[in-house]
Design an enzyme around this catalytic site. Sequence first.
Site, PDB file in Angstrom:
ATOM      1  NE  ARG A 139     -38.028  -8.912  59.003  1.00 43.98           N
ATOM      2  CZ  ARG A 139     -38.685  -9.862  58.468  1.00 43.98           C
ATOM      3  NH1 ARG A 139     -39.943  -9.434  58.064  1.00 43.98           N
ATOM      4  NH2 ARG A 139     -38.461 -11.115  58.349  1.00 43.98           N
TER       5      ARG A 139
ATOM      6  CG  HIS B  27     -34.681 -13.768  55.603  1.00 38.57           C
ATOM      7  ND1 HIS B  27     -34.547 -13.582  57.032  1.00 38.57           N
ATOM      8  CD2 HIS B  27     -35.981 -13.942  55.484  1.00 38.57           C
ATOM      9  CE1 HIS B  27     -35.845 -13.627  57.470  1.00 38.57           C
ATOM     10  NE2 HIS B  27     -36.648 -13.785  56.672  1.00 38.57           N
TER      11      HIS B  27
ATOM     12  CD  GLN C 128     -37.789 -18.165  56.027  1.00 38.95           C
ATOM     13  OE1 GLN C 128     -38.186 -17.455  56.482  1.00 38.95           O
ATOM     14  NE2 GLN C 128     -38.189 -19.510  55.992  1.00 38.95           N
TER      15      GLN C 128
ATOM     16  CG  ASP D 201     -38.612 -14.424  48.524  1.00 43.80           C
ATOM     17  OD1 ASP D 201     -40.006 -14.204  49.167  1.00 43.80           O
ATOM     18  OD2 ASP D 201     -37.907 -13.668  48.927  1.00 43.80           O
TER      19      ASP D 201
ATOM     20  CB  CYS E 134     -39.051 -17.215  53.070  1.00 41.96           C
ATOM     21  SG  CYS E 134     -39.248 -15.817  52.093  1.00 41.96           S
TER      22      CYS E 134
ATOM     23  NE  ARG F 190     -37.392 -17.621  60.543  1.00 39.61           N
ATOM     24  CZ  ARG F 190     -37.875 -16.305  60.055  1.00 39.61           C
ATOM     25  NH1 ARG F 190     -38.683 -16.128  59.266  1.00 39.61           N
ATOM     26  NH2 ARG F 190     -37.197 -15.199  60.680  1.00 39.61           N
TER      27      ARG F 190
HETATM   28  N1  NVA Z   1     -37.590 -11.214  49.992  1.00 41.99           N
HETATM   29  C1  NVA Z   1     -38.552 -10.874  50.763  1.00 41.99           C
HETATM   30  C2  NVA Z   1     -38.554 -11.963  52.078  1.00 41.99           C
HETATM   31  C3  NVA Z   1     -39.493 -11.552  52.983  1.00 41.99           C
HETATM   32  C4  NVA Z   1     -39.578 -12.617  54.210  1.00 41.99           C
HETATM   33  C5  NVA Z   1     -38.569  -9.596  51.381  1.00 41.99           C
HETATM   34  O1  NVA Z   1     -37.360  -8.946  51.542  1.00 41.99           O
HETATM   35  O2  NVA Z   1     -39.519  -8.853  51.415  1.00 41.99           O
HETATM   36  N1   CP Z   2     -40.382 -15.387  56.278  1.00 39.81           N
HETATM   37  C1   CP Z   2     -40.616 -14.334  57.031  1.00 39.81           C
HETATM   38  O1   CP Z   2     -39.336 -13.791  57.190  1.00 39.81           O
HETATM   39  O2   CP Z   2     -41.620 -13.719  57.390  1.00 39.81           O
HETATM   40  P1   CP Z   2     -42.076 -12.517  58.231  1.00 39.81           P
HETATM   41  O3   CP Z   2     -42.022 -11.245  57.109  1.00 39.81           O
HETATM   42  O4   CP Z   2     -43.570 -12.800  58.403  1.00 39.81           O
HETATM   43  O5   CP Z   2     -41.263 -12.464  59.418  1.00 39.81           O
END
Ligand code: NVA
Ligand code: CP
Length: 302
Positions: A102, A129, A132, A217, A257, A285
Amino acid sequence: MNPRHFISLLDLSGDEFRSLISRAIALKNNRDPDYQPLKGQVLAMIFEKSSTRTRISFEAGMSHFGGSALFLSPRDTQLGRGEPLQDSAKVISSMVDCIMLRTDKHETVTTFAQYSSVPVINGLTDLQHPCQLLADMQTYFEHRGDIKGKTVTWIGDGNNMCHSYIHAAMVLGFTLNIACPKNYQPLASIVDAAGERVRFFDTPLEAAQNSDLVVTDVWASMGQEEEQKQRELAFKDYQVNAEIMKAAHSDALFMHCLPAHRGEEVSAEVIDGSQSVIFDEAENRLHAQKALLEFLLCNKPR
Ligand code: NVA
Ligand code: CP
């Protein structure tokens, strides 16, 4: 031979995506503690950003399958002190069976994949992502059947989640209606490749007409915290609320998500209401990524 990676949904064919969903549903419904296809195998998880769902689902999934997962933060590894990505990818992949990352920059994941001798999984970047979306699509299929030919509405930021929704529309064959503020549109390169699969609307209300699934989101993603105030202004007319859900089909689902901000991108009434499937989505997930790990590491999707 180069290992098979999962960096983008475009790495999957429609048949492969559907078979991952079927397998995820089967794993969810018939958990067999004796089925340990990854016994002794190790997943390295590199997190540059926070996570609840991604970390727990991968860690629990590896454990269910008889393997284990290592949580690595750049702060505690030499990555944080500037060890080159190429060297890190070669070294880490020589000791583990799969690597999940990540990261802020998407290129970090693609570079890792280039130099890794084991499968690399994108656990979220600034661009995409895809994990997800495996869970979101599993959730839709469970509640409503195949999504092919359906209409999905994306409201809010044209961010990593929006990009992965565009990819899912291309791979699974649904139409994606998008309503984003002017300066927060998804990347043109991603949109252009999707052709007629995506349609743009000036208002969330228009985009939600006759939709089968409404998704949103957060307005400020991880790393954009200092833009929060400016984004609140830009997105103030982009909340998914009861009026928006009313424009969609009466059996439309709502997804997010998570984590969510009630009262910002979604009203509490909608996210906690009867059309919301956010907790199935979060649980999935685990199941979807178990199917993914099996697909990448055992090479036998069922
Ligand atoms: N768009 C959000 C998704 C988190 C799971 C981010 O990148 O923070
Ligand atoms: N939706 C998602 O990826 O959640 P986290 O940031 O908690 O992993």
